[in-house]
Design a protein around this motif. Structure first.
Motif, short mmCIF file in Angstrom:
data_model
loop_
_atom_site.label_atom_id
_atom_site.label_comp_id
_atom_site.label_asym_id
_atom_site.label_seq_id
_atom_site.Cartn_x
_atom_site.Cartn_y
_atom_site.Cartn_z
N TYR A 157 0.83 -1.20 0.00
CA TYR A 157 0.00 0.00 0.00
C TYR A 157 0.86 1.26 0.00
O TYR A 157 1.98 1.27 0.55
CB TYR A 157 -0.92 0.04 1.23
N CYS A 158 0.31 2.31 -0.59
CA CYS A 158 0.90 3.65 -0.50
C CYS A 158 -0.24 4.65 -0.72
O CYS A 158 -1.40 4.26 -0.86
CB CYS A 158 2.03 3.85 -1.51
N GLY A 159 0.11 5.92 -0.74
CA GLY A 159 -0.93 6.92 -0.96
C GLY A 159 -1.78 7.11 0.29
O GLY A 159 -1.30 7.02 1.41
N THR A 160 -3.07 7.34 0.09
CA THR A 160 -4.01 7.59 1.18
C THR A 160 -5.00 6.44 1.26
O THR A 160 -5.64 6.11 0.27
CB THR A 160 -4.77 8.91 0.94
N ARG A 161 -5.12 5.86 2.43
CA ARG A 161 -5.99 4.70 2.60
C ARG A 161 -6.72 4.77 3.93
O ARG A 161 -6.14 5.15 4.94
CB ARG A 161 -5.16 3.40 2.57
N LYS A 162 -8.00 4.38 3.92
CA LYS A 162 -8.78 4.17 5.14
C LYS A 162 -9.75 3.03 4.85
O LYS A 162 -10.72 3.23 4.14
CB LYS A 162 -9.55 5.43 5.54
N PHE A 163 -9.50 1.84 5.36
CA PHE A 163 -10.38 0.72 5.10
C PHE A 163 -10.03 -0.41 6.06
O PHE A 163 -9.04 -0.36 6.79
CB PHE A 163 -10.26 0.25 3.65
N ALA A 164 -10.85 -1.45 6.07
CA ALA A 164 -10.62 -2.64 6.90
C ALA A 164 -10.29 -3.81 5.98
O ALA A 164 -11.00 -4.07 5.01
CB ALA A 164 -11.85 -2.95 7.74
N MET A 165 -9.21 -4.52 6.28
CA MET A 165 -8.84 -5.70 5.51
C MET A 165 -9.68 -6.88 5.96
O MET A 165 -10.20 -6.93 7.08
CB MET A 165 -7.36 -6.02 5.70
N ALA A 166 -9.82 -7.88 5.10
CA ALA A 166 -10.49 -9.12 5.47
C ALA A 166 -9.62 -9.87 6.48
O ALA A 166 -8.40 -9.69 6.53
CB ALA A 166 -10.73 -9.97 4.23
#
Length: 791
Positions: free
Chosen positions: A29-38
């Motif tokens: 990953y890089c950049g901007t992220r906001k999430f939940a992985m499985a």
């Protein structure tokens, strides 16, 4: 080495990235992220953080949250490779890939206990776009081909695929929408989008000099200047045009622009805007490959804005191609219909042929004091009329003295003789609940513009986004997106609001079930409404005036070197003034946007002073309580901007209704360029508080961000000891009163204040009073500390 040894789900990372290394796969990953992985079936996970870029103030780094979850006994995490399938590299390349065209919608099924690698043909010539993913329960306990009689629930896998994507389904997922049964498979729809043109043709630079900015072609690719790097500040556009019997499909191949990292980000620093007729789509931040537009017209315009050079951002690359207009094609939603609301007592979701905001209300005449609307067009003296009429008004009942334009209540006045005076003020509210992957047109009558009251994404408590989820319920979790909708729609005659689906951080990362919008329409260009010059106090509202516009001189070409005042007085007892900003463009300071220097407007109402500058979209500002409003416009010799335009209404307040008592704080909107300063005052209407707390970012400013006047000469001569003694006495008394007389309930949205004799339900008012009392206490301590330091 992780990437070499493992198939990867990854972003296009150049220098800096975060790797989460799990069995069978490395997530990059890089950049901007906001999430939940499985959930990952593993006893341990390696995390690698690598950065080679020079230090800068743009990046924040990363923050992860993790937790252990229960694993069924029959599931072993022994690092043994799972049964896995993938697209063979040497397979026969389909015709769409041979021609470097977007693929049709492709599907794959991943059964429980297996894994699959999604891969487009031709390697880096394509990127993956995940369209949808859902869990499925067959009812037999076996992994069967997906069917309509299976129970489905959205998967929300948080995938970030680029050229390939590895997906494993190991831990059974119980589905709340399927009676807690475990999902037997995951079904994924995806599409492959080309990253280059055939024969390695060069893409179009959106800022390149061309003989014309209108490009005629059937397909192509467009990039930002110097892609994949972001150059200097630029504003440029290009337009693509095809035959009238064709439409455009526009795909994002890659987009990484500054902004879009927070819910309230409005893409001010950099953005790509796609115009389709009167509609537009704005993108910034880091976007995954996707289809963003199927146009409604044969002409689409792209506009790229970059306000400054920003390191680390790539810019954008988009692919576009034409398609034939499908048979029976209906581009706009038919009518203004959304699902009915049955779970709350609020006004129902709009379901009529015309939304209330698009209709002109009527009063008097033959309305019999009931709420009715004008019927346009209507027949009068054999002619069709599409607007309210000023001439030849029907005979009005005795006692009616207001002579506004009138309209027919039916389609034929000559036959029915039903009529009423046109209510030319702010329209009724329209409510929409927009379902996922759908859009809704917001529109106003001619001469009116949109005023967005509420725009909230909503998530159901159980995360349901399926059947029955697209309905308003006061118990849902809401996350505001008002600023985005206001930026797109406020001040427009019509616009299209899209619900593309979001993961709501404020709702425990649950998916959005619907987008709830409430809006009204405000007069903007109505010839029957009088306009008043802000610098001319010789012409003020008089008599039975009910509404009007207030503009700076010669708006929108307001001259410089001005310092004038306009006093708007109520005309009758128990009248309130409702004030709306229609347009404001006043020059603000370049280095300190919160400070208005060269060009400013000072509004005084209810002993409250507001200083404003910069720009503002159309919005409700505040309403007074039985009092007047004073405007002071100050412009320097080098001031810039068009000036200001307000709309006001006089509204009656019942004599028995008591003016609310509340407190104000300094308002410093951080998400728009308007700067508003409000001095503290013990009287301001409740709507003002709502404005400053819900539609603007209220900042309790410290002495480092405010240049607070600390002490006057007389104050400096006062004994510090006596000041502190008085303060402690007041503070002790108020604290004692609040502690003994008030308790608040923290588990409801409505705060209950209970005294010894009664329980008074309130909303945020009580909390705001206590909040401002604490603020005053802190401010007082700050004043004393600085006083002691200086003297």
């Amino acid at each position: 080495n992780f990437e070499k040894l493992n198939p990867s789900i990854r972003d296009v990372c150049i220098k800096d990235y975060l790797i989460i290394n799990a069995p069978h796969v490395a997530y990059v990953y890089c950049g901007t992220r906001k999430f939940a992985m499985a959930p990952i079936c593993a006893d341990n996970i390696d995390i690698q953080y690598k950065t080679t870029s020079a230090p800068n103030v743009v990046y924040k780094g990363f923050k992860l949250y993790f937790e252990w979850v229960h694993k069924p006994m029959n599931i072993l995490c022994d690092n043994t490779p799972l049964p896995s399938t993938t697209t063979p590299i040497d397979e026969v390349i389909p015709s769409w890939a041979q021609n470097l065209q977007p693929s049709p919608i492709l599907s794959v099924q991943i059964c429980l206990g297996t894994a699959h690698t999604l891969r487009c043909p031709r390697g880096s010539d394509y990127v993956l776009s995940i369209i949808s993913s859902s869990y499925g329960v067959t009812g037999t306990g076996l992994c069967e081909i997906p069917a309509s009689n299976h129970c489905h629930q959205e998967a929300s896998l948080g995938l970030t695929c680029t050229h390939s994507c590895f997906i494993e389904y190991i831990i059974p997922r119980p589905l709340t929408q399927c009676n807690a049964q475990n999902a037997d498979y995951i079904s994924i729809d995806y599409q492959c989008i080309p990253t280059r043109l055939p024969n390695y043709e060069n893409p179009i630079d959106i800022c390149a000099s061309t003989t014309t900015d209108t490009i005629t072609m059937n397909s192509g690719m467009m990039i930002s200047p110097q892609y994949p790097k972001l150059g200097t500040a630029q504003i440029c556009s290009k337009q693509i045009e095809t035959l009238p019997n064709k439409l455009w499909m526009v795909f994002i191949v890659d987009l990484f622009l500054e902004g879009g990292s927070t819910i309230t980000d409005t893409c001010d620093a950099s953005s790509l805007t796609v115009y389709d007729g009167n509609d537009r789509i704005i993108r910034c931040g880091l976007q995954q490959p996707e289809l963003v537009l199927v146009s409604c017209s044969n002409i689409v315009e792209f506009k790229f804005v970059s306000t400054h050079q920003a390191l680390g951002y790539r810019g954008f690359k988009i692919f576009f191609q034409t398609i034939d207009v499908p048979s029976n094609w209906a581009c706009k939603p038919s009518g203004f219909t959304t699902p009915a609301v049955t779970t709350t007592t609020r006004p129902p979701t709009t379901s009529s042929a015309l939304p209330p905001s698009f209709q002109i209300a009527a009063y008097g005449g033959t309305t019999n004091n009931t709420r009715q609307y004008c019927k346009f067009p209507f027949t009068y003296q054999g002619n069709s009329q599409a607007t309210c009429l000023r001439t030849d008004p029907p005979s009005s009942p005795s006692g009616e003295t207001l002579k506004e334009p009138w309209c027919s209540l039916t389609s034929n006045f000559d036959t029915d003789r039903q009529w009423g005076y046109c209510e030319l003020g702010v329209t009724d509210s329209t409510f929409y609940d927009i379902c996922r992957s759908q859009s809704q047109v917001l529109k106003c009558p001619p001469g009116y513009i949109i005023n967005v009251i509420t725009a909230d994404y909503a998530a159901k408590p159980d995360g349901n986004i399926g059947a029955g989820a697209c309905m308003y319920d006061k118990n849902d979790c809401f996350q505001s997106d008002s600023i985005t909708i206001q930026t797109i729609c406020a001040g427009q005659t019509s616009c299209t609001a899209y619900h593309l689906g979001k993961t709501l951080a404020s709702c425990q990362n649950r998916p959005s079930a619907y987008l709830h919008i409430d809006y009204t329409c405000v007069p903007n260009e109505i010839s029957e409404i009088r306009t008043y010059d802000m610098c001319n106090n010789n012409s003020l509202p008089q008599g039975d005036t009910r509404r009007g516009f207030i503009v700076s001189p010669n708006f929108p070409n307001t001259p410089k070197n001005l310092d004038c005042t306009f006093n708007l007085q109520t005309l009758k007892p128990y009248q309130d003034i409702y004030l709306y900003i229609i347009d404001m463009d006043l020059d603000s300071a370049t280095l300190a946007p919160a400070t208005c220097t060269k060009d400013r407007l000072i509004v005084t109402a209810d002993n409250t002073v507001m200083e404003m500058c910069g720009r503002s979209y159309t919005k409700f500002l505040f309403h007074t309580c039985h009092s007047s409003v004073s405007f002071q416009l100050i412009r320097a010799s080098d001031a810039k901007g068009r000036g200001v335009k307000f709309y006001f209404e006089f509204r009656e307040r019942p004599p028995t209704e008591v003016c609310p008592v509340s407190y104000t704080t300094t308002v410093r909107p951080s998400t728009e360029s308007t700067s508003i300063h409000i001095s503290s005052s013990p009287t301001l209407s409740s709507s003002s508080i709502q404005t400053s707390t819900s539609t603007q970012k209220t900042s309790i400013a410290s002495t480092s961000t405010q240049k607070t006047s600390i002490a006057s000469t007389s104050t400096q001569k006062t004994s510090i000891a006596s000041i502190i003694t008085s303060y402690v006495s007041i503070n002790t008394t108020l604290n004692s009163t609040l502690t003994s007389k008030f308790t608040t309930s923290s588990n409801t949205r409505s705060t209950a204040i209970k005294s010894s004799t009664a329980s008074i339900p309130v909303t945020e008012s009580a909390a705001l009073i206590i909040h401002n009392f604490n603020y005053v206490s802190i401010l007082f301590c700050t004043v004393i500390a600085r006083f002691m330091f200086e003297h």
